[in-house]
Design an enzyme around this catalytic site. Structure first.
Site, PDB file in Angstrom:
ATOM      1  N   HIS A  71    -131.355 -33.822  80.703  1.00 35.41           N
ATOM      2  CA  HIS A  71    -130.834 -34.168  81.667  1.00 35.41           C
ATOM      3  C   HIS A  71    -131.768 -34.915  82.209  1.00 35.41           C
ATOM      4  CE1 HIS A  71    -127.167 -34.971  79.525  1.00 35.41           C
ATOM      5  NE2 HIS A  71    -126.224 -34.473  80.934  1.00 35.41           N
ATOM      6  N   HIS A 131    -123.466 -33.521  76.273  1.00 35.17           N
ATOM      7  CA  HIS A 131    -123.220 -34.997  76.740  1.00 35.17           C
ATOM      8  C   HIS A 131    -124.791 -35.369  76.071  1.00 35.17           C
ATOM      9  CE1 HIS A 131    -121.777 -32.985  80.473  1.00 35.17           C
ATOM     10  NE2 HIS A 131    -120.540 -34.621  80.447  1.00 35.17           N
ATOM     11  N   ASP A 183    -120.423 -26.588  76.524  1.00 30.88           N
ATOM     12  CA  ASP A 183    -119.547 -27.687  77.269  1.00 30.88           C
ATOM     13  C   ASP A 183    -118.750 -29.088  76.236  1.00 30.88           C
ATOM     14  OD1 ASP A 183    -121.438 -29.135  77.080  1.00 30.88           O
ATOM     15  OD2 ASP A 183    -122.211 -29.306  79.026  1.00 30.88           O
TER      16      ASP A 183
END
Length: 341
Positions: free
Chosen positions: A158, A195, A282
């Protein structure tokens, strides 16, 4: 498969995590690495200490201004005298016709996208150590290794060129890819975290030499919300070198693996000399930030599919939070890879 790891990650021990207005302890804790280490031990993977590369690998993907901020941040924050135990911004400039701030509070807001990346006294050291882990794994592959796993913590995908966010400060996967570029004309990054790898996308968005592919939960309903859509294809020289595959929330093995087959076709067409896998665990059905529902067997199968791409590979640890099955899923990915290689 060898695994690069350092205990220096433990100096980063964040506490603050804001979820829909509720303050909790973050799920990005040092214990994550302990559970991943257990997974490596179960697979009998040899641990290798990283080489200390200095700023070189970091400067290939991050701005000097940003690296300077991270290096100086804690001392400047502490000098305020009335600041809290962690650095958390109360302002996030959107940079429209803005001036770069000189005050530490302003710089903190300028360089953080959200409140998910609190900075403590040991954050800079841990983040630098994580980039050394990634660069070492990449160098091992350049030196003839077939595949190497990098146990990076804190994670990195990120983090943009000059902005931290979502638990991430320095972009380990981007560091690995840039290091591989020293010997390969083209490199691909495959991000399988739940994500979207928005920072990685941002770093390479206008470049045609690094393909970025991300398979993730639909950002219309899931972090990072404003990046990760299918229409984001790159720009300038990078147009066509970015592929996002957003999946419906709760998708399981079949949907996830079908998305991988689409990603694999794009990677093969790009003809890279090496591959970086931004390995988020995740996507698990048991992850506390659950967005997808991938089983342990699904992780094993995707490990095998990655191996069948036939590329020199660096697997960089991204997400995967505190659950009893975290280490087991890592064992499964690496075992699937090794069995298919």
């Amino acid at each position: 498969m060898k695994a690069v790891y350092t205990e220096l990650h433990r100096s980063h021990d964040p506490q603050f995590f804001l979820v829909r207005g509720v303050v909790r302890r973050t799920t990005e804790q040092p214990e994550r690495a302990d559970r991943l280490l257990a997974g490596l031990a179960a697979g009998k993977h040899q641990l290798v200490a990283p080489t200390v590369f200095g700023q070189g690998p970091r400067m290939r993907v991050h701005s000097a201004e940003y690296l300077g901020f991270l290096a100086e941040a804690w001392d400047a924050w502490s000098a305020l005298g009335d600041a809290g135990p962690e650095m958390i911004a109360n302002v996030h400039p959107v940079r429209h016709a803005a001036t770069y701030p000189t005050h530490i509070v302003g710089r903190l807001g300028w360089h953080t996208a959200d409140t998910g990346c609190p900075i403590g006294p040991g954050t800079w050291a841990a983040a630098c150590a994580a980039t050394d882990v990634a660069a070492t794994a990449a160098q091992m592959v350049l030196d003839g290794g077939d595949a190497v796993y990098a146990l990076c913590r804190p994670p990195g995908h990120h983090a943009f060129r000059d902005v931290a966010g979502g638990f991430c400060f320095l972009n380990n996967s981007a560091v690995a890819a840039a290091h591989l570029r020293l010997s390969h004309e083209r490199v691909a990054i495959l991000d399988v975290d739940v994500h979207h790898g928005n920072g990685t996308q941002g770093i390479f968005y206008d470049r045609g030499d690094v393909l970025t592919v991300s398979i993730h939960a639909d950002p219309a309903f899931y972090y990072p919300y404003v990046w990760g859509y299918a229409h984001e294809r790159g720009e300038g020289a990078g147009l066509g070198a970015n592929l996002n595959i957003p999946l419906p929330l709760g998708s399981g093995d079949d949907v996830w693996l079908a998305a991988f087959e689409t990603a694999a076709k794009t990677i093969k067409s790009f003809s890279p000399g090496a591959l970086v896998v931004a390995l988020g665990l995740d996507a698990s059905e048991h992850d506390p930030l659950r967005g997808l529902a991938v089983t342990t067997d699904g992780f094993r199968r995707v490990g095998a599919s990655i191996a069948r791409l036939g590329l020199p590979t660096v697997l960089v640890q991204e997400g995967g939070y505190l659950s009893d099955i975290l280490g087991t899923n890592l064992t499964a990915v690496l075992a699937g890879f090794e069995a298919a290689r």
